[in-house]
Design an enzyme around this catalytic site. Structure first.
Site, PDB file in Angstrom:
ATOM      1  N   ARG A  30      56.383  -1.356  14.383  1.00 11.56           N
ATOM      2  CA  ARG A  30      55.623  -1.874  13.232  1.00 11.56           C
ATOM      3  C   ARG A  30      56.353  -3.037  12.585  1.00 11.56           C
ATOM      4  NH1 ARG A  30      51.851   1.317  11.306  1.00 11.56           N
ATOM      5  NH2 ARG A  30      51.906   0.414   9.241  1.00 11.56           N
ATOM      6  N   ASP A 131      54.444   9.294  -4.820  1.00  9.14           N
ATOM      7  CA  ASP A 131      54.532   8.492  -3.594  1.00  9.14           C
ATOM      8  C   ASP A 131      55.767   7.609  -3.707  1.00  9.14           C
ATOM      9  OD1 ASP A 131      52.370   7.802  -1.200  1.00  9.14           O
ATOM     10  OD2 ASP A 131      53.755   6.152  -1.587  1.00  9.14           O
TER      11      ASP A 131
HETATM   12  C1  LIG Z   1      49.049   8.091   5.425  1.00  9.84           C
HETATM   13  S1  LIG Z   1      49.457   8.224   3.700  1.00  9.84           S
HETATM   14  C2  LIG Z   1      48.936   9.883   3.363  1.00  9.84           C
HETATM   15  C3  LIG Z   1      48.078   9.983   2.123  1.00  9.84           C
HETATM   16  C4  LIG Z   1      47.476  11.355   1.834  1.00  9.84           C
HETATM   17  N1  LIG Z   1      48.511  12.366   1.699  1.00  9.84           N
HETATM   18  C5  LIG Z   1      46.476  11.749   2.891  1.00  9.84           C
HETATM   19  O1  LIG Z   1      46.742  12.654   3.672  1.00  9.84           O
HETATM   20  O2  LIG Z   1      45.395  11.139   2.950  1.00  9.84           O
HETATM   21  C6  LIG Z   1      51.227   8.338   3.775  1.00  9.84           C
HETATM   22  C7  LIG Z   1      51.924   8.053   2.435  1.00  9.84           C
HETATM   23  O3  LIG Z   1      53.282   8.485   2.535  1.00  9.84           O
HETATM   24  C8  LIG Z   1      54.060   7.652   1.697  1.00  9.84           C
HETATM   25  N2  LIG Z   1      55.467   7.784   2.073  1.00  9.84           N
HETATM   26  C9  LIG Z   1      56.105   7.290   3.162  1.00  9.84           C
HETATM   27  N3  LIG Z   1      57.417   7.623   3.129  1.00  9.84           N
HETATM   28  C10 LIG Z   1      57.601   8.370   2.000  1.00  9.84           C
HETATM   29  C11 LIG Z   1      58.738   8.988   1.395  1.00  9.84           C
HETATM   30  N4  LIG Z   1      59.930   8.913   1.965  1.00  9.84           N
HETATM   31  N5  LIG Z   1      58.554   9.676   0.227  1.00  9.84           N
HETATM   32  C12 LIG Z   1      57.332   9.734  -0.364  1.00  9.84           C
HETATM   33  N6  LIG Z   1      56.223   9.164   0.155  1.00  9.84           N
HETATM   34  C13 LIG Z   1      56.355   8.475   1.317  1.00  9.84           C
HETATM   35  C14 LIG Z   1      53.459   6.274   1.942  1.00  9.84           C
HETATM   36  O4  LIG Z   1      53.776   5.376   0.888  1.00  9.84           O
HETATM   37  C15 LIG Z   1      51.968   6.580   2.065  1.00  9.84           C
HETATM   38  O5  LIG Z   1      51.297   6.372   0.840  1.00  9.84           O
END
Ligand SMILES: C[S@@+](CC[C@H](N)C(=O)[O-])C[C@H]1O[C@@H](n2cnc3c(N)ncnc32)[C@H](O)[C@@H]1O
Length: 258
Positions: A30, A131
Site C-alpha cells: 500500500r 480510532d
Molecule cells: C476498515 S475500518 C473498520 C471500521 C468499522 N469497525 C467497521 O467494521 O466497519 C478500520 C479502522 O481501523 C483504524 N485503525 C487502524 N489501526 C488502528 C490502531 N492501531 N488503533 C486504532 N484504530 C486503528 C483505521 O483508522 C480505520 O478507521
C-alpha cells in the site's frame, strides 16, 4: 537495515504508530504504491518529504488506515446481537458500557446507538467510539452520510434518526448523545475497563499474529465478567479460551463469569 525498516522506525519516532505490528506484505504494498504515485524512489526520500509537507503526511496517514465502513455491516450478525445476545446483556447491568474500537467514520457506533435504543433508554447506555485517525473521528462526529452508507438501515430508523439535508443524511442529536468520540491507538494506548460489550471489527486483519494476541488479551481484561466481544466476519478467534473467552455465537465471544 533496509529502506522500509528505517522508514518504519522513523514513523514510530514521529507518530508513536508502530507499522511493524501491521502485516508487512500488505502494508508495504500500500505504502510503496502511494510513495511511487508521489514520485519518490525510496522511503527515505518519501519520509523527508512527509516531515516537511503536512498534506503529504495526512495523505500517508489516510492510506495506512483503511477506513471503509457502513451501517450494520454484515447485518445478520447485528440481528443476532439484537435478538439473542442483547436481551440477556441488558438484564445484568443498570447501565451498559460499550466500546466501538477502530470505529472509522462512525457508522458502527451509530448502528449501536440505534440498536441499543430498542432495548434501553438512552441514559442507560454509553458508547465510547475510538480510532487511531483524528480526521476520521472529526467526520464521524459531524454525522453526515450518503444514502448508500444507509442501505442496511430500515426505513423506519432512517426516518426516526436522520435528517435529510440535500443529498446527505445527518444523524440526529439523540443518536449522538450517548457517544463519546476519542482518539485511541489499540497498539499503544491504555484500555479503559468495565465494558459490557466491545465491538472491534475489520481492523484485526491488518495486524500481525503477535499484535492480535496481545489485543485480544487486553480486550478480555477490559470486559466485565459475562461481557461480550463482537468481531468482524473474517476475524474468528481460534482457541478463545486462551484469552478467558468462550464462543457465544459466531463472531461473538463472552468473557467467563469470574
Ligand atoms: C476498515 S475500518 C473498520 C471500521 C468499522 N469497525 C467497521 O467494521 O466497519 C478500520 C479502522 O481501523 C483504524 N485503525 C487502524 N489501526 C488502528 C490502531 N492501531 N488503533 C486504532 N484504530 C486503528 C483505521 O483508522 C480505520 O478507521
Amino acid at each position: 537495515m533496509d529502506d522500509y525498516q528505517t522508514f518504519i522506525q522513523a514513523i514510530y519516532k514521529k507518530t508513536g504508530i508502530d507499522l511493524s505490528l501491521y502485516k508487512e506484505a500488505q502494508m508495504k504494498r500500500r505504502l510503496t504504491s502511494l510513495r511511487d504515485k508521489r514520485g519518490f524512489r525510496s522511503f527515505e526520500a518519501y519520509y523527508q518529504a512527509l516531515t516537511k509537507d503536512q498534506e503529504l503526511f495526512e495523505e500517508f496517514l489516510q492510506r495506512m488506515t483503511i477506513n471503509v465502513s457502513e451501517f450494520f455491516r454484515n447485518r445478520p450478525r447485528w440481528d443476532v446481537l439484537d435478538q439473542k445476545l442483547l436481551p440477556a446483556l441488558v438484564k445484568n447491568t443498570p447501565k451498559l458500557k460499550v466500546w466501538s474500537a477502530a470505529c472509522s467514520t462512525g457508522e458502527e457506533p451509530y448502528s449501536l446507538s440505534i440498536l441499543l435504543r430498542k432495548h434501553l433508554r438512552s441514559d442507560r447506555f454509553s458508547i465510547l467510539a475510538t480510532d487511531l485517525d483524528q480526521s476520521i473521528l472529526d467526520r464521524a462526529c459531524s454525522g453526515y452520510y450518503t444514502e448508500r452508507a444507509l442501505k442496511e438501515v430500515t426505513e423506519q430508523h432512517v426516518n426516526a434518526y436522520f435528517d435529510s439535508e440535500g443529498a446527505a443524511y445527518r444523524v440526529k442529536k439523540e443518536l449522538q448523545q450517548p457517544i463519546t468520540f476519542r482518539r485511541h491507538n489499540l497498539l499503544a494506548d491504555p484500555y479503559e475497563e468495565g465494558f459490557d460489550l466491545i465491538v472491534c471489527r475489520n481492523v484485526m486483519i491488518y495486524f500481525t499474529e503477535q499484535a492480535k494476541a496481545e489485543i485480544y488479551q487486553r480486550f478480555s481484561r477490559a470486559l466485565k465478567p459475562g461481557g461480550l466481544l463482537f468481531v468482524g466476519s473474517t476475524e474468528q478467534i481460534f482457541n478463545p479460551e486462551q484469552y478467558g473467552l468462550k464462543t457465544a455465537d459466531t463472531f461473538f465471544y463472552q468473557k467467563s463469569q469470574g
